[in-house]
Design a protein around this motif. Structure first.
Motif, PDB file in Angstrom:
ATOM      1  N   PRO A   7       0.845  -1.193   0.000  1.00  0.00           N
ATOM      2  CA  PRO A   7       0.000   0.000   0.000  1.00  0.00           C
ATOM      3  C   PRO A   7       0.882   1.245   0.000  1.00  0.00           C
ATOM      4  CG  PRO A   7      -0.163  -1.155   2.098  1.00  0.00           C
ATOM      5  CD  PRO A   7       0.724  -1.966   1.223  1.00  0.00           C
ATOM      6  N   SER A   8       0.318   2.358  -0.391  1.00  0.00           N
ATOM      7  CA  SER A   8       1.082   3.607  -0.407  1.00  0.00           C
ATOM      8  C   SER A   8       1.457   4.007   1.020  1.00  0.00           C
ATOM      9  CB  SER A   8       0.282   4.714  -1.090  1.00  0.00           C
ATOM     10  OG  SER A   8      -0.925   4.939  -0.406  1.00  0.00           O
ATOM     11  N   VAL A   9       2.438   4.882   1.135  1.00  0.00           N
ATOM     12  CA  VAL A   9       2.921   5.332   2.435  1.00  0.00           C
ATOM     13  C   VAL A   9       1.755   5.906   3.234  1.00  0.00           C
ATOM     14  CG1 VAL A   9       4.433   6.985   3.597  1.00  0.00           C
ATOM     15  CG2 VAL A   9       5.235   5.781   1.558  1.00  0.00           C
ATOM     16  N   GLY A  10       1.655   5.526   4.487  1.00  0.00           N
ATOM     17  CA  GLY A  10       0.587   6.013   5.355  1.00  0.00           C
ATOM     18  C   GLY A  10      -0.682   5.189   5.301  1.00  0.00           C
ATOM     19  N   ALA A  12      -2.513   1.086   5.201  1.00  0.00           N
ATOM     20  CA  ALA A  12      -2.321  -0.318   5.561  1.00  0.00           C
ATOM     21  C   ALA A  12      -3.483  -1.130   5.011  1.00  0.00           C
ATOM     22  CB  ALA A  12      -2.253  -0.471   7.074  1.00  0.00           C
ATOM     23  N   GLU A  13      -3.164  -2.294   4.493  1.00  0.00           N
ATOM     24  CA  GLU A  13      -4.181  -3.241   4.054  1.00  0.00           C
ATOM     25  C   GLU A  13      -4.552  -4.101   5.255  1.00  0.00           C
ATOM     26  OE1 GLU A  13      -5.713  -3.707   1.027  1.00  0.00           O
ATOM     27  OE2 GLU A  13      -4.680  -1.894   0.357  1.00  0.00           O
ATOM     28  N   VAL A  14      -5.841  -4.209   5.542  1.00  0.00           N
ATOM     29  CA  VAL A  14      -6.304  -4.985   6.680  1.00  0.00           C
ATOM     30  C   VAL A  14      -7.207  -6.098   6.176  1.00  0.00           C
ATOM     31  CG1 VAL A  14      -7.612  -4.919   8.849  1.00  0.00           C
ATOM     32  CG2 VAL A  14      -6.205  -2.966   8.181  1.00  0.00           C
ATOM     33  N   ARG A  15      -6.969  -7.298   6.672  1.00  0.00           N
ATOM     34  CA  ARG A  15      -7.801  -8.443   6.349  1.00  0.00           C
ATOM     35  C   ARG A  15      -8.348  -8.997   7.658  1.00  0.00           C
ATOM     36  NH1 ARG A  15      -5.434  -7.144   2.260  1.00  0.00           N
ATOM     37  NH2 ARG A  15      -4.908  -8.026   0.307  1.00  0.00           N
ATOM     38  N   CYS A  34     -11.527   4.769  14.060  1.00  0.00           N
ATOM     39  CA  CYS A  34     -10.184   5.288  14.335  1.00  0.00           C
ATOM     40  C   CYS A  34      -9.474   5.805  13.095  1.00  0.00           C
ATOM     41  CB  CYS A  34      -9.329   4.198  14.979  1.00  0.00           C
ATOM     42  SG  CYS A  34      -9.932   3.665  16.584  1.00  0.00           S
ATOM     43  N   PHE A  35      -9.753   5.237  11.948  1.00  0.00           N
ATOM     44  CA  PHE A  35      -9.028   5.582  10.728  1.00  0.00           C
ATOM     45  C   PHE A  35      -9.981   5.795   9.563  1.00  0.00           C
ATOM     46  CE2 PHE A  35      -6.309   2.647  13.144  1.00  0.00           C
ATOM     47  CZ  PHE A  35      -5.164   3.399  13.267  1.00  0.00           C
ATOM     48  N   THR A  36      -9.579   6.673   8.652  1.00  0.00           N
ATOM     49  CA  THR A  36     -10.279   6.788   7.383  1.00  0.00           C
ATOM     50  C   THR A  36     -10.011   5.504   6.623  1.00  0.00           C
ATOM     51  OG1 THR A  36      -9.882   9.163   7.368  1.00  0.00           O
ATOM     52  CG2 THR A  36     -10.421   8.147   5.264  1.00  0.00           C
ATOM     53  N   SER A  37     -11.013   4.961   5.947  1.00  0.00           N
ATOM     54  CA  SER A  37     -10.791   3.698   5.235  1.00  0.00           C
ATOM     55  C   SER A  37     -11.597   3.642   3.955  1.00  0.00           C
ATOM     56  CB  SER A  37     -11.165   2.509   6.124  1.00  0.00           C
ATOM     57  OG  SER A  37     -12.562   2.460   6.318  1.00  0.00           O
ATOM     58  N   THR A  38     -11.220   2.687   3.110  1.00  0.00           N
ATOM     59  CA  THR A  38     -11.979   2.428   1.893  1.00  0.00           C
ATOM     60  C   THR A  38     -13.209   1.603   2.254  1.00  0.00           C
ATOM     61  OG1 THR A  38     -10.793   0.369   1.469  1.00  0.00           O
ATOM     62  CG2 THR A  38      -9.892   2.372   0.466  1.00  0.00           C
ATOM     63  N   GLU A  39     -14.089   1.435   1.306  1.00  0.00           N
ATOM     64  CA  GLU A  39     -15.237   0.552   1.501  1.00  0.00           C
ATOM     65  C   GLU A  39     -14.709  -0.872   1.654  1.00  0.00           C
ATOM     66  OE1 GLU A  39     -19.067  -0.228   2.258  1.00  0.00           O
ATOM     67  OE2 GLU A  39     -18.274   1.759   1.816  1.00  0.00           O
ATOM     68  N   GLN A  40     -15.268  -1.609   2.584  1.00  0.00           N
ATOM     69  CA  GLN A  40     -14.809  -2.981   2.792  1.00  0.00           C
ATOM     70  C   GLN A  40     -15.244  -3.871   1.643  1.00  0.00           C
ATOM     71  OE1 GLN A  40     -16.785  -3.438   6.497  1.00  0.00           O
ATOM     72  NE2 GLN A  40     -18.412  -4.665   5.665  1.00  0.00           N
ATOM     73  N   ARG A  41     -14.430  -4.889   1.371  1.00  0.00           N
ATOM     74  CA  ARG A  41     -14.745  -5.895   0.370  1.00  0.00           C
ATOM     75  C   ARG A  41     -14.890  -7.216   1.109  1.00  0.00           C
ATOM     76  NH1 ARG A  41     -10.727  -2.668  -0.265  1.00  0.00           N
ATOM     77  NH2 ARG A  41      -9.039  -4.160  -0.210  1.00  0.00           N
ATOM     78  N   ASP A  58      -6.216   4.530   6.138  1.00  0.00           N
ATOM     79  CA  ASP A  58      -5.299   5.657   5.975  1.00  0.00           C
ATOM     80  C   ASP A  58      -4.855   6.080   7.365  1.00  0.00           C
ATOM     81  OD1 ASP A  58      -4.026   8.067   5.556  1.00  0.00           O
ATOM     82  OD2 ASP A  58      -5.617   8.918   4.322  1.00  0.00           O
ATOM     83  N   THR A  59      -3.619   5.765   7.718  1.00  0.00           N
ATOM     84  CA  THR A  59      -3.137   6.082   9.061  1.00  0.00           C
ATOM     85  C   THR A  59      -2.730   7.541   9.213  1.00  0.00           C
ATOM     86  OG1 THR A  59      -0.859   5.441   8.574  1.00  0.00           O
ATOM     87  CG2 THR A  59      -2.330   3.718   9.396  1.00  0.00           C
TER      88      THR A  59
END
Length: 86
Positions: A7-10, A12-15, A34-41, A58-59
Motif C-alpha cells: 500500500p502507499s505510504v501512510g 495499511a491493508e487490513v484483512r 479510528c481511521f479513514t478507510s476504503t469501503e470494505q470488500r 489511511d493512518t
C-alpha cells in the motif's frame, strides 16, 4: 510466494477473518472509527458461514483515540539506547 504490491505510504491493508459476517463487520466498524478507510470488500473465508473482509486504512487521517495511541507508540532514539551508553 505471492507478491502483492505494498500500500502507499501512510496506508495499511487490513484483512479480517471471522466465523460470521456480523463479527467481521463489527471489527471493521471499530477500525473505521479510528481511521479513514476504503469501503470494505467481503469474501467467503472457506468454512461455511465464515467471512473475510478486506479494507485499506489511511493512518495519516486518524480519529483522536487512534492518534493518541499512535503518537505514544512511536519509538524515539532515547528508547533504544540506555542513557549511560555513548
Amino acid at each position: 510466494m505471492d507478491h502483492e504490491p505494498l500500500p502507499s505510504v501512510g496506508h495499511a491493508e487490513v484483512r479480517i477473518v471471522a466465523a460470521t459476517p456480523e463479527v467481521a463487520r463489527r471489527v471493521a466498524q471499530v477500525l473505521r472509527r479510528c481511521f479513514t478507510s476504503t469501503e470494505q470488500r467481503s469474501y467467503p473465508a472457506g468454512c461455511e458461514g465464515a467471512t473475510r473482509l478486506h479494507l485499506t486504512i489511511d493512518t495519516t487521517h486518524t480519529a483522536q483515540p487512534a492518534r493518541s495511541w499512535l503518537a505514544s507508540s512511536e519509538s524515539s532514539l532515547e528508547d533504544h539506547y540506555p542513557a549511560d551508553e555513548v
